[in-house]
Design a protein around this motif. Structure first.
Motif, PDB file in Angstrom:
ATOM      1  N   LEU A   1      10.478 -13.107  -0.481  1.00 41.57           N
ATOM      2  CA  LEU A   1       9.065 -13.378  -0.699  1.00 41.57           C
ATOM      3  C   LEU A   1       8.927 -14.862  -1.018  1.00 41.57           C
ATOM      4  CD1 LEU A   1       6.070 -12.730  -1.200  1.00 41.57           C
ATOM      5  CD2 LEU A   1       6.710 -12.096  -3.548  1.00 41.57           C
TER       6      LEU A   1
ATOM      7  N   VAL B   1       6.686 -17.599  -2.174  1.00 38.57           N
ATOM      8  CA  VAL B   1       5.437 -17.622  -2.923  1.00 38.57           C
ATOM      9  C   VAL B   1       4.746 -18.983  -2.809  1.00 38.57           C
ATOM     10  CG1 VAL B   1       4.367 -17.287  -5.190  1.00 38.57           C
ATOM     11  CG2 VAL B   1       6.330 -15.890  -4.524  1.00 38.57           C
TER      12      VAL B   1
ATOM     13  N   ASN C   1       2.840 -17.093   0.130  1.00 34.41           N
ATOM     14  CA  ASN C   1       2.813 -15.642  -0.092  1.00 34.41           C
ATOM     15  C   ASN C   1       3.150 -14.882   1.195  1.00 34.41           C
ATOM     16  OD1 ASN C   1       2.142 -15.611  -2.912  1.00 34.41           O
ATOM     17  ND2 ASN C   1       0.134 -16.377  -2.302  1.00 34.41           N
TER      18      ASN C   1
ATOM     19  N   ASN D   1       6.333 -12.806   3.508  1.00 36.46           N
ATOM     20  CA  ASN D   1       7.580 -12.044   3.424  1.00 36.46           C
ATOM     21  C   ASN D   1       8.413 -12.243   4.678  1.00 36.46           C
ATOM     22  OD1 ASN D   1       7.468 -10.369   0.926  1.00 36.46           O
ATOM     23  ND2 ASN D   1       5.539  -9.771   1.834  1.00 36.46           N
TER      24      ASN D   1
ATOM     25  N   SER E   1      17.264  -6.765  -7.104  1.00 39.24           N
ATOM     26  CA  SER E   1      16.098  -7.608  -6.864  1.00 39.24           C
ATOM     27  C   SER E   1      16.010  -8.698  -7.930  1.00 39.24           C
ATOM     28  CB  SER E   1      14.811  -6.783  -6.853  1.00 39.24           C
ATOM     29  OG  SER E   1      14.547  -6.266  -8.125  1.00 39.24           O
ATOM     30  N   ILE E   2      15.368  -9.787  -7.544  1.00 38.38           N
ATOM     31  CA  ILE E   2      15.099 -10.901  -8.451  1.00 38.38           C
ATOM     32  C   ILE E   2      13.624 -11.227  -8.290  1.00 38.38           C
ATOM     33  CG2 ILE E   2      15.590 -13.320  -8.989  1.00 38.38           C
ATOM     34  CD1 ILE E   2      18.410 -12.875  -7.824  1.00 38.38           C
ATOM     35  N   PRO E   3      12.841 -11.130  -9.372  1.00 37.58           N
ATOM     36  CA  PRO E   3      11.404 -11.417  -9.259  1.00 37.58           C
ATOM     37  C   PRO E   3      11.188 -12.878  -8.865  1.00 37.58           C
ATOM     38  CG  PRO E   3      12.053 -11.249 -11.554  1.00 37.58           C
ATOM     39  CD  PRO E   3      13.252 -10.857 -10.749  1.00 37.58           C
ATOM     40  N   PRO E   4       9.985 -13.232  -8.415  1.00 36.35           N
ATOM     41  CA  PRO E   4       9.744 -14.625  -8.039  1.00 36.35           C
ATOM     42  C   PRO E   4      10.197 -15.587  -9.142  1.00 36.35           C
ATOM     43  CG  PRO E   4       7.910 -13.296  -7.340  1.00 36.35           C
ATOM     44  CD  PRO E   4       8.804 -12.395  -8.150  1.00 36.35           C
ATOM     45  N   THR E   5      11.074 -16.493  -8.748  1.00 32.10           N
ATOM     46  CA  THR E   5      11.733 -17.420  -9.656  1.00 32.10           C
ATOM     47  C   THR E   5      11.647 -18.823  -9.077  1.00 32.10           C
ATOM     48  OG1 THR E   5      13.271 -15.655 -10.285  1.00 32.10           O
ATOM     49  CG2 THR E   5      13.949 -17.896 -10.799  1.00 32.10           C
TER      50      THR E   5
ATOM     51  N   ARG F   1       9.108 -21.392  -5.458  1.00 35.68           N
ATOM     52  CA  ARG F   1       9.152 -20.072  -6.098  1.00 35.68           C
ATOM     53  C   ARG F   1       9.397 -19.014  -5.029  1.00 35.68           C
ATOM     54  NH1 ARG F   1       8.096 -18.147 -11.013  1.00 35.68           N
ATOM     55  NH2 ARG F   1       7.446 -20.183 -11.755  1.00 35.68           N
TER      56      ARG F   1
ATOM     57  N   GLY G   1      10.963 -14.821  -4.423  1.00 35.03           N
ATOM     58  CA  GLY G   1      11.418 -13.523  -4.913  1.00 35.03           C
ATOM     59  C   GLY G   1      12.371 -12.916  -3.894  1.00 35.03           C
TER      60      GLY G   1
ATOM     61  N   ARG H   1      14.845  -9.306  -2.710  1.00 36.69           N
ATOM     62  CA  ARG H   1      15.200  -7.899  -2.884  1.00 36.69           C
ATOM     63  C   ARG H   1      16.265  -7.549  -1.853  1.00 36.69           C
ATOM     64  NH1 ARG H   1      10.636  -3.685  -3.266  1.00 36.69           N
ATOM     65  NH2 ARG H   1       9.865  -5.074  -1.687  1.00 36.69           N
TER      66      ARG H   1
END
Length: 148
Positions: free
Chosen positions: A9, A11, A53, A55, A98-102, A117, A119, A121
């Motif tokens: 993702l 962002v 935003n 994918n 998974s790693i959230p948006p970082t 940023r 994310g 999965r």
């Protein structure tokens, strides 16, 4: 060996160095995972703080140490400008899932030039774990044939 699907993702980015002197830059991203490559849309006129935003999906069939994200500035008349890049290590993702948006540092010529940023999965390929488990069961001597 890692097999499965990597979802990325994309962002946004912040604090990028503007490569256009007379106007805002038009950034886009090239995401590379081994030999697979995806390109984001161009964030026209968004300058140093673009948002996407979007994918992207990669099929993994080998161990992949990192994801490479290159940020470019789209130029209509000249060659696109290299803004910077981020290398994201993937080893932790394969255990976490998974790693959230970082935020990851964007670097150009070994100098910090903003952040991006992202994310992540990872979904393991169906059946792979079961195949390995079944092979181990047979090595332990026939209890698979038990009535339980």
């Amino acid at each position: 060996m890692v097999r499965g699907t990597l979802e990325v993702l994309l962002v946004c980015a912040k604090g990028l160095e503007n490569t256009d002197f007379l106007s805002n830059m038009d950034p886009y991203v090239i995401i590379t995972c081994r030999t697979q490559e995806h390109k984001s849309s161009v964030a026209s006129g968004k300058g140093s703080d673009p948002e996407w935003n979007e994918n992207f999906v990669f099929a993994l069939s080998d161990d992949v140490p990192e994801l490479l994200i290159k940020i470019m500035d789209s130029d209509a008349t000249l060659e696109d400008d290299f803004v910077g890049e981020a290398k994201i290590p993937l080893a932790g993702l394969f255990t976490e899932g998974s790693i959230p948006p970082t935020a990851y540092n964007v670097v150009k010529d070994e100098e910090y030039c903003g952040e991006i940023r992202v994310g992540l999965r990872f979904t393991p390929e169906e059946g792979r774990e079961e195949e390995r488990f079944d092979a181990r069961e047979e090595n332990y001597g026939g209890w698979k044939e038990s009535s339980y």
